[in-house]
Write an enzyme that holds these catalytic residues in place. Structure first.
Site, PDB file in Angstrom:
ATOM      1  N   ASP A  29      -5.945   7.032  -5.478  1.00  0.00           N
ATOM      2  CA  ASP A  29      -6.253   8.434  -5.179  1.00  0.00           C
ATOM      3  C   ASP A  29      -7.093   8.528  -3.891  1.00  0.00           C
ATOM      4  O   ASP A  29      -6.766   9.287  -2.960  1.00  0.00           O
ATOM      5  CB  ASP A  29      -7.027   9.007  -6.377  1.00  0.00           C
ATOM      6  CG  ASP A  29      -7.102  10.519  -6.403  1.00  0.00           C
ATOM      7  OD1 ASP A  29      -6.495  11.157  -5.524  1.00  0.00           O
ATOM      8  OD2 ASP A  29      -7.768  11.053  -7.301  1.00  0.00           O
TER       9      ASP A  29
ATOM     10  N   GLY B  45      -9.742   4.282  -6.092  1.00  0.00           N
ATOM     11  CA  GLY B  45      -8.454   3.605  -6.209  1.00  0.00           C
ATOM     12  C   GLY B  45      -7.393   4.200  -5.299  1.00  0.00           C
ATOM     13  O   GLY B  45      -7.650   4.568  -4.159  1.00  0.00           O
TER      14      GLY B  45
ATOM     15  N   SER C 173      -2.523   4.206 -14.141  1.00  0.00           N
ATOM     16  CA  SER C 173      -3.475   3.901 -15.229  1.00  0.00           C
ATOM     17  C   SER C 173      -3.931   2.446 -15.312  1.00  0.00           C
ATOM     18  O   SER C 173      -4.742   2.124 -16.179  1.00  0.00           O
ATOM     19  CB  SER C 173      -2.937   4.314 -16.620  1.00  0.00           C
ATOM     20  OG  SER C 173      -3.032   5.710 -16.786  1.00  0.00           O
ATOM     21  N   THR C 174      -3.417   1.569 -14.446  1.00  0.00           N
ATOM     22  CA  THR C 174      -3.764   0.138 -14.613  1.00  0.00           C
ATOM     23  C   THR C 174      -4.999  -0.280 -13.828  1.00  0.00           C
ATOM     24  O   THR C 174      -5.350  -1.454 -13.803  1.00  0.00           O
ATOM     25  CB  THR C 174      -2.591  -0.788 -14.213  1.00  0.00           C
ATOM     26  OG1 THR C 174      -2.378  -0.667 -12.793  1.00  0.00           O
ATOM     27  CG2 THR C 174      -1.330  -0.446 -14.957  1.00  0.00           C
ATOM     28  N   GLY C 175      -5.647   0.691 -13.177  1.00  0.00           N
ATOM     29  CA  GLY C 175      -6.877   0.373 -12.439  1.00  0.00           C
ATOM     30  C   GLY C 175      -8.088   0.805 -13.237  1.00  0.00           C
ATOM     31  O   GLY C 175      -8.368   0.256 -14.318  1.00  0.00           O
TER      32      GLY C 175
ATOM     33  N   ASN D 178      -6.843  12.160 -11.108  1.00  0.00           N
ATOM     34  CA  ASN D 178      -7.556  12.512 -12.343  1.00  0.00           C
ATOM     35  C   ASN D 178      -7.382  14.013 -12.566  1.00  0.00           C
ATOM     36  O   ASN D 178      -6.911  14.728 -11.677  1.00  0.00           O
ATOM     37  CB  ASN D 178      -9.025  12.086 -12.302  1.00  0.00           C
ATOM     38  CG  ASN D 178      -9.775  12.717 -11.158  1.00  0.00           C
ATOM     39  OD1 ASN D 178      -9.750  13.940 -10.990  1.00  0.00           O
ATOM     40  ND2 ASN D 178     -10.423  11.906 -10.341  1.00  0.00           N
TER      41      ASN D 178
ATOM     42  N   ASP E 295       0.868  -1.178   0.000  1.00  0.00           N
ATOM     43  CA  ASP E 295       0.000   0.000   0.000  1.00  0.00           C
ATOM     44  C   ASP E 295       0.906   1.230   0.000  1.00  0.00           C
ATOM     45  O   ASP E 295       1.704   1.427   0.921  1.00  0.00           O
ATOM     46  CB  ASP E 295      -0.853  -0.059   1.278  1.00  0.00           C
ATOM     47  CG  ASP E 295      -1.738   1.158   1.461  1.00  0.00           C
ATOM     48  OD1 ASP E 295      -1.618   2.130   0.677  1.00  0.00           O
ATOM     49  OD2 ASP E 295      -2.539   1.133   2.408  1.00  0.00           O
ATOM     50  N   ILE E 296       0.788   2.049  -1.026  1.00  0.00           N
ATOM     51  CA  ILE E 296       1.713   3.174  -1.191  1.00  0.00           C
ATOM     52  C   ILE E 296       1.561   4.207  -0.076  1.00  0.00           C
ATOM     53  O   ILE E 296       2.506   4.953   0.213  1.00  0.00           O
ATOM     54  CB  ILE E 296       1.545   3.805  -2.596  1.00  0.00           C
ATOM     55  CG1 ILE E 296       2.814   4.573  -2.991  1.00  0.00           C
ATOM     56  CG2 ILE E 296       0.312   4.697  -2.677  1.00  0.00           C
ATOM     57  CD1 ILE E 296       2.903   4.891  -4.465  1.00  0.00           C
TER      58      ILE E 296
HETATM   59  P1  ADP Z   1      -6.004   4.796 -12.583  1.00  0.00           P
HETATM   60  O1  ADP Z   1      -7.240   5.635 -12.640  1.00  0.00           O
HETATM   61  O2  ADP Z   1      -4.752   5.571 -12.951  1.00  0.00           O
HETATM   62  O3  ADP Z   1      -6.150   3.509 -13.296  1.00  0.00           O
HETATM   63  P2  ADP Z   1      -6.350   3.468  -9.985  1.00  0.00           P
HETATM   64  O4  ADP Z   1      -6.188   4.054  -8.642  1.00  0.00           O
HETATM   65  O5  ADP Z   1      -7.697   2.941 -10.367  1.00  0.00           O
HETATM   66  O6  ADP Z   1      -5.808   4.568 -11.009  1.00  0.00           O
HETATM   67  O7  ADP Z   1      -5.326   2.285 -10.179  1.00  0.00           O
HETATM   68  C1  ADP Z   1      -3.942   2.456 -10.352  1.00  0.00           C
HETATM   69  C2  ADP Z   1      -3.227   1.334  -9.637  1.00  0.00           C
HETATM   70  O8  ADP Z   1      -3.167   1.638  -8.239  1.00  0.00           O
HETATM   71  C3  ADP Z   1      -3.919  -0.021  -9.744  1.00  0.00           C
HETATM   72  O9  ADP Z   1      -2.937  -0.986 -10.122  1.00  0.00           O
HETATM   73  C4  ADP Z   1      -4.434  -0.284  -8.345  1.00  0.00           C
HETATM   74  O10 ADP Z   1      -4.406  -1.679  -8.032  1.00  0.00           O
HETATM   75  C5  ADP Z   1      -3.410   0.447  -7.519  1.00  0.00           C
HETATM   76  N1  ADP Z   1      -3.780   0.811  -6.140  1.00  0.00           N
HETATM   77  C6  ADP Z   1      -4.996   0.960  -5.580  1.00  0.00           C
HETATM   78  N2  ADP Z   1      -4.872   1.295  -4.271  1.00  0.00           N
HETATM   79  C7  ADP Z   1      -3.533   1.350  -3.999  1.00  0.00           C
HETATM   80  C8  ADP Z   1      -2.742   1.620  -2.838  1.00  0.00           C
HETATM   81  N3  ADP Z   1      -3.286   1.924  -1.664  1.00  0.00           N
HETATM   82  N4  ADP Z   1      -1.388   1.576  -2.961  1.00  0.00           N
HETATM   83  C9  ADP Z   1      -0.792   1.276  -4.147  1.00  0.00           C
HETATM   84  N5  ADP Z   1      -1.484   1.020  -5.263  1.00  0.00           N
HETATM   85  C10 ADP Z   1      -2.833   1.043  -5.202  1.00  0.00           C
END
Ligand code: ADP
Length: 183
Positions: free
Chosen positions: A38, A36, A125-127, A28, A14-15
């Site tokens: 964000d 996600g 962008s992968t979510g 965005n 988790d970042i």
């Molecule tokens: P985007 O709109 O750019 O696709 P998302 O947030 O939907 O952004 O997804 C981008 C990536 O972040 C995905 O691979 C998702 O699994 C990942 N992600 C979601 N929550 C976390 C977190 N707490 N820490 C790290 N990565 C995360």
């Protein structure tokens, strides 16, 4: 080349828990929060991040795809959040690849401008934006490696992968790089 490779790490996690000088948010273009990663960053970091985002919006009206802006990290362990806007995947003919590479490059440049030595990236962008994970991993590793080859200002880049697929794909890309280099 070996020094560049020593500067790149990949972890699952988790970042919002990362204590790097800055963490990158896949935001965005409104900068006013989303789902996600964000949502997770704003929830964990508290309202100070959104306050800074609103100031940026008032000044420049959001953030364009491929560009990046910087705010406080609020209550997070890092010092700053760099918000970059990844491309929505639209079949691959709409500049998606260039825009994703720009996200990595511009985030790294902004980190350097703010004297950050260590930076953590999510898989931009992968979510919700549906960029194919394998192509995104190639771009993430290639653009980061290129940047580190041309600048000695960053000591550590950590790819923080929330899901197993991305973790394995980034690891595979890094392995290709290791095997192909001459050192
Ligand atoms: P985007 O709109 O750019 O696709 P998302 O947030 O939907 O952004 O997804 C981008 C990536 O972040 C995905 O691979 C998702 O699994 C990942 N992600 C979601 N929550 C976390 C977190 N707490 N820490 C790290 N990565 C995360």
């Amino acid at each position: 080349m070996s020094s560049v490779q020593n500067k790149i790490e990949v972890v699952r996690g988790d970042i919002t828990k990362m204590a790097t000088d800055c963490i990158v948010n896949a935001a965005n273009s409104s900068l006013l929060g989303g789902g996600g990663v964000d949502g997770a960053i704003h929830r964990a970091g508290g309202p100070a991040i959104l306050e800074d985002c609103r100031k940026i919006v008032a000044k420049q009206g959001g953030c364009k795809v491929g560009e990046a802006v910087i705010t406080t990290a609020g209550n997070l362990p890092s010092k700053f959040v760099i918000h970059t806007v990844g491309p929505v995947w639209n079949g691959g003919q709409k500049n998606e690849k260039k825009n994703l590479a720009d996200c990595y490059r511009n985030s790294l440049e902004l980190a350097v401008d703010n004297l950050c030595k260590t930076i953590a990236f999510p898989n931009i962008s992968t979510g919700i934006y549906h960029f194919p994970k394998d192509q995104a991993a190639k771009i993430a590793v290639a653009s980061t490696t290129e940047f580190l080859s041309n600048s000695d200002k960053i000591d550590k880049v950590v790819f923080v992968c929330f899901d197993e697929d991305n973790f394995l794909l980034i690891k595979a890309e890094l392995n290709i790089l290791f095997l192909q280099s001459d050192w």
